[in-house]
Design a protein around this motif. Structure first.
Motif, PDB file in Angstrom:
ATOM      1  N   LYS A  33      49.710  43.855   4.286  1.00 35.11           N
ATOM      2  CA  LYS A  33      50.091  43.359   2.959  1.00 35.11           C
ATOM      3  C   LYS A  33      48.927  42.677   2.248  1.00 35.11           C
ATOM      4  O   LYS A  33      48.826  42.710   1.036  1.00 35.11           O
ATOM      5  N   ASN A  34      48.028  42.035   3.034  1.00 34.87           N
ATOM      6  CA  ASN A  34      46.897  41.323   2.454  1.00 34.87           C
ATOM      7  C   ASN A  34      45.620  42.163   2.433  1.00 34.87           C
ATOM      8  O   ASN A  34      44.545  41.637   2.124  1.00 34.87           O
ATOM      9  N   ASN A  35      45.742  43.451   2.786  1.00 36.76           N
ATOM     10  CA  ASN A  35      44.599  44.383   2.781  1.00 36.76           C
ATOM     11  C   ASN A  35      43.393  43.848   3.549  1.00 36.76           C
ATOM     12  O   ASN A  35      42.266  43.851   3.051  1.00 36.76           O
ATOM     13  N   ILE A  36      43.635  43.378   4.757  1.00 36.46           N
ATOM     14  CA  ILE A  36      42.568  42.846   5.601  1.00 36.46           C
ATOM     15  C   ILE A  36      42.152  43.927   6.584  1.00 36.46           C
ATOM     16  O   ILE A  36      42.989  44.483   7.309  1.00 36.46           O
ATOM     17  N   GLU A  37      40.862  44.226   6.591  1.00 40.46           N
ATOM     18  CA  GLU A  37      40.329  45.228   7.508  1.00 40.46           C
ATOM     19  C   GLU A  37      40.161  44.586   8.878  1.00 40.46           C
ATOM     20  O   GLU A  37      39.528  43.539   9.022  1.00 40.46           O
ATOM     21  N   VAL A  38      40.723  45.226   9.886  1.00 36.99           N
ATOM     22  CA  VAL A  38      40.674  44.701  11.240  1.00 36.99           C
ATOM     23  C   VAL A  38      39.410  45.221  11.914  1.00 36.99           C
ATOM     24  O   VAL A  38      39.297  46.401  12.234  1.00 36.99           O
ATOM     25  N   LYS A  39      38.453  44.304  12.094  1.00 34.35           N
ATOM     26  CA  LYS A  39      37.230  44.664  12.821  1.00 34.35           C
ATOM     27  C   LYS A  39      36.660  43.415  13.451  1.00 34.35           C
ATOM     28  O   LYS A  39      36.756  42.319  12.902  1.00 34.35           O
ATOM     29  N   LEU A  40      36.071  43.606  14.620  1.00 36.47           N
ATOM     30  CA  LEU A  40      35.454  42.504  15.341  1.00 36.47           C
ATOM     31  C   LEU A  40      34.101  42.196  14.725  1.00 36.47           C
ATOM     32  O   LEU A  40      33.481  43.050  14.096  1.00 36.47           O
ATOM     33  N   THR A  41      33.618  40.984  14.945  1.00 34.86           N
ATOM     34  CA  THR A  41      32.296  40.639  14.450  1.00 34.86           C
ATOM     35  C   THR A  41      31.247  41.404  15.236  1.00 34.86           C
ATOM     36  O   THR A  41      31.494  41.881  16.345  1.00 34.86           O
TER      37      THR A  41
END
Length: 188
Positions: free
Chosen positions: A119-127
């Motif tokens: 819903k918040n358009n957050i891309e899931v990726k590790l640093t």
């Protein structure tokens, strides 16, 4: 908003963006309603999403891997009130999950959190640091042959040798005595 700034706060539902941290807590913004609040570390515990791991039948995996598998599957999320549907969903999406150690309540949280991220358009990726560490674990490091350096006798070893030979053991001067001698030399 970045994935590495997201935290779960015990006692509060949903996910939060970590805005600032202080000695006695943190200022967080809710992803649900965008309200900002102070969460005391005396009452709450903070868990970065990047640090959360999930039990699998092999090695533990980062939560981001599960989120990415859920995104890649594209199946509609199950109703969080239906335990059987949630378990069936994860058996399809991530079959390596250890269902004996990952409780249904944990799976419900994962579904709720994934929905919030979408819903918040957050891309899931590790640093990058964590990605590099994972890459280093996968590729074996080259062997480095070291030549032994010549051994130096330390004061402790010479004392041990003297004690075994029956000679009187001389104790090393204390730091205070050495400091007094240095101060005396400066005065002269």
């Amino acid at each position: 908003m970045e994935y590495n700034k997201l935290v779960a706060v015990s006692g509060l539902s949903g996910l939060f963006e970590l805005i600032s941290s202080k000695n006695d807590g943190a200022i967080v913004r809710s992803l649900n309603d965008k309200t900002t609040k102070f969460a005391s570390s005396r009452i709450h515990q903070f868990s970065h999403l990047e640090s959360i791991e999930i039990y699998t039948i092999r090695d533990n995996v980062n939560l981001a891997e599960v989120f990415n598998a859920m995104k890649a599957d594209g199946t509609a999320l199950p109703d969080v009130k239906d335990d059987k549907a949630i378990k069936a969903y994860f058996q399809k999406v991530y079959p390596d999950m250890d269902f004996d150690r990952v409780y249904t309540s944990d799976m419900k949280k994962i579904v709720k959190w994934f929905d919030l991220l979408q819903k918040n358009n957050i891309e899931v990726k590790l640093t990058e640091a964590e990605e590099e560490a994972a890459a280093e674990e996968e590729t074996p490091a080259p062997e480095v042959k070291e030549t032994p350096a010549p051994a130096k006798k330390s004061a402790a070893k010479t004392q041990e040798a003297a004690a075994t030979e029956g000679e009187p053991v001389k104790k090393a001067p204390a730091k205070k005595a050495a400091a007094k001698k240095a101060a005396k030399k400066k005065e002269d």
